[in-house]
Design a protein around this motif. Sequence first.
Motif, PDB file in Angstrom:
ATOM      1  N   LYS A   1     -20.789  11.297  52.492  1.00 35.63           N
ATOM      2  CA  LYS A   1     -21.468  12.565  52.745  1.00 35.63           C
ATOM      3  C   LYS A   1     -21.168  13.580  51.643  1.00 35.63           C
ATOM      4  CE  LYS A   1     -21.799  16.314  56.127  1.00 35.63           C
ATOM      5  NZ  LYS A   1     -21.291  16.840  57.427  1.00 35.63           N
ATOM      6  N   ILE A   2     -19.901  13.632  51.212  1.00 33.29           N
ATOM      7  CA  ILE A   2     -19.506  14.557  50.141  1.00 33.29           C
ATOM      8  C   ILE A   2     -20.214  14.196  48.843  1.00 33.29           C
ATOM      9  CG2 ILE A   2     -17.563  15.354  48.734  1.00 33.29           C
ATOM     10  CD1 ILE A   2     -17.618  16.512  51.537  1.00 33.29           C
ATOM     11  N   LYS A   3     -20.311  12.903  48.539  1.00 31.96           N
ATOM     12  CA  LYS A   3     -21.002  12.475  47.320  1.00 31.96           C
ATOM     13  C   LYS A   3     -22.461  12.898  47.353  1.00 31.96           C
ATOM     14  CE  LYS A   3     -18.290   8.373  46.020  1.00 31.96           C
ATOM     15  NZ  LYS A   3     -18.331   6.890  45.844  1.00 31.96           N
ATOM     16  N   ALA A   4     -23.084  12.738  48.517  1.00 31.90           N
ATOM     17  CA  ALA A   4     -24.504  13.082  48.633  1.00 31.90           C
ATOM     18  C   ALA A   4     -24.735  14.586  48.496  1.00 31.90           C
ATOM     19  CB  ALA A   4     -25.047  12.580  49.972  1.00 31.90           C
TER      20      ALA A   4
ATOM     21  N   ALA B   1     -10.907  12.182  55.949  1.00 35.74           N
ATOM     22  CA  ALA B   1     -11.436  12.388  54.595  1.00 35.74           C
ATOM     23  C   ALA B   1     -12.205  11.178  54.071  1.00 35.74           C
ATOM     24  CB  ALA B   1     -10.287  12.731  53.641  1.00 35.74           C
ATOM     25  N   GLU B   2     -11.688   9.969  54.294  1.00 38.23           N
ATOM     26  CA  GLU B   2     -12.341   8.784  53.743  1.00 38.23           C
ATOM     27  C   GLU B   2     -13.685   8.524  54.408  1.00 38.23           C
ATOM     28  OE1 GLU B   2      -9.005   5.816  53.886  1.00 38.23           O
ATOM     29  OE2 GLU B   2      -9.417   5.815  51.731  1.00 38.23           O
ATOM     30  N   ALA B   3     -13.792   8.839  55.695  1.00 38.48           N
ATOM     31  CA  ALA B   3     -15.060   8.655  56.400  1.00 38.48           C
ATOM     32  C   ALA B   3     -16.122   9.634  55.899  1.00 38.48           C
ATOM     33  CB  ALA B   3     -14.847   8.824  57.903  1.00 38.48           C
ATOM     34  N   LEU B   4     -15.679  10.780  55.340  1.00 37.72           N
ATOM     35  CA  LEU B   4     -16.608  11.800  54.857  1.00 37.72           C
ATOM     36  C   LEU B   4     -17.011  11.596  53.399  1.00 37.72           C
ATOM     37  CD1 LEU B   4     -14.856  14.967  56.372  1.00 37.72           C
ATOM     38  CD2 LEU B   4     -16.952  13.865  57.205  1.00 37.72           C
ATOM     39  N   LEU B   5     -16.468  10.574  52.722  1.00 36.71           N
ATOM     40  CA  LEU B   5     -16.678  10.427  51.281  1.00 36.71           C
ATOM     41  C   LEU B   5     -18.153  10.316  50.918  1.00 36.71           C
ATOM     42  CD1 LEU B   5     -15.568  10.076  48.444  1.00 36.71           C
ATOM     43  CD2 LEU B   5     -15.301   7.624  48.903  1.00 36.71           C
TER      44      LEU B   5
END
Length: 473
Positions: free
Chosen positions: A342-345, A336-340
């Motif tokens: 990307k999720i924000k974008a 989850a933290e590595a995807l943060l």
Amino acid sequence: MTVNRKEAFSIQILQLVDAGLVWLSLMLASWLRQPLRQLAGQAPTEAAGLEQMTWVLFVAIPFTPLVLEFFRFYRRQRTKSTISSVTQLLRALLVMGLALGMIALFARPLEGEHFGASRLILAIGSGIAFALLFVRDRALTHYLRNRKVRDGMKERIILAGSPQEIESFESEIEEETMEGWLVVDRFDMEERSVDDLYHVLKQHSVERVIFAAGDTSFERISRAIEACELQGVEAWIGASFIRTQIARPTFDLVGDQPMLVLRSTPELSWELAMKSALDRIGALLLIIATSPLWVFAWMGIKMSSPGAPAFFPQKRAGRYGKPFKMWKFRTMVPDAEALLDKIKAEHGNEMGGPVFKLQRDPRIFPFGAFLRKVSIDELPQLLNVVTGDMSLVGPRPLPLYEVEAFEKSAHRRRLSVKPGITCEWQAGGRNRISSFEEWVRMDLEYIDNWSFWLDLKILVKTIPAVLFGKGAA
């Protein structure tokens, strides 16, 4: 509203008097129980009175004055109206009545046939206590309003400083305070010598000198204080030249050196000790009581999202920003933290400011969403409370990278107290707040107005917020 030491001492005396009146009320209630039963046409019973419910004395006598103080019953005694007195008394006695009623209900199996007597004594005692406390309060108010202090009984005061500073000081002091003073001299620190002050102190038998001298040199003030010290006269130094908006001035010692302390966080007190005890004991009891939920959450996570631990540790900012490892049940996918970023974008941020919040975060797996909705994911933070990194109530701890992104230095003041599992905004609106500025404002309001009673109020408000999932993600 803060009080000076003299007023604080007076309040403590009144609390001791009121504790005695509560004891007298319960004793009278115990004695009147049988005659009142007979007047009502009921047969007298052999049931014992207050001796069978001594727990009432241990609860009612010490805690009733504390609840009265919580409702500001002892403040502005001279100007308080009858309506305010009645309202404060009713609120305090209602709180105590509910507390005693709950205890009596749990004590029913222990009291057996004496349970009815307990309720009757509590009812009669509450009525008598209201009457006695009301009469005491009104009598004191009447005395203070009609008291004419003769000059010979007033405290003999010198006001020292420039004429402008003395005039400004007097304009800010309440009339009620000034009535107890006899100002024998308004001493101009710039025009008159310290030798002149010696003479005035001796001539007028002065009891206290108040220095409202922000523009006077420290060397001159120091010599004037020495003059007071040599004659055993109290010297009070106004610190209004230090302009603070939040911090409260107090005095302390470092070794033998006197220090003026400007503190914007709760001062060390019995209330803070009670908060610490509530945190440790309450967290341990909650861990024991919720242990089945821990097992349920662990098994559900393992089945719903295998391949990663059920617990999720994260570095958070503790008191004054000191990092600590906060524990939660994992509710997101393992990376989850590595995807943060990307999720924000892709989805943006629903919370203004440095804090990230997304109502429907795609990283949350279905069972994790359920854990969040019922707040079970927060339970491991009780371990942080037991170890002292967190409190049950306080500003929510933020990840270190969000704290580093604070745009205003004033935002860091929310780090001046221990972070908590729940706070005002969670208990009231929980995740409906979308403005970081509003979030910080509520946290700072909590810090500035903190009391042990406020913590209890927030904890009580948190219960329905959790049970009914108000605003939960």
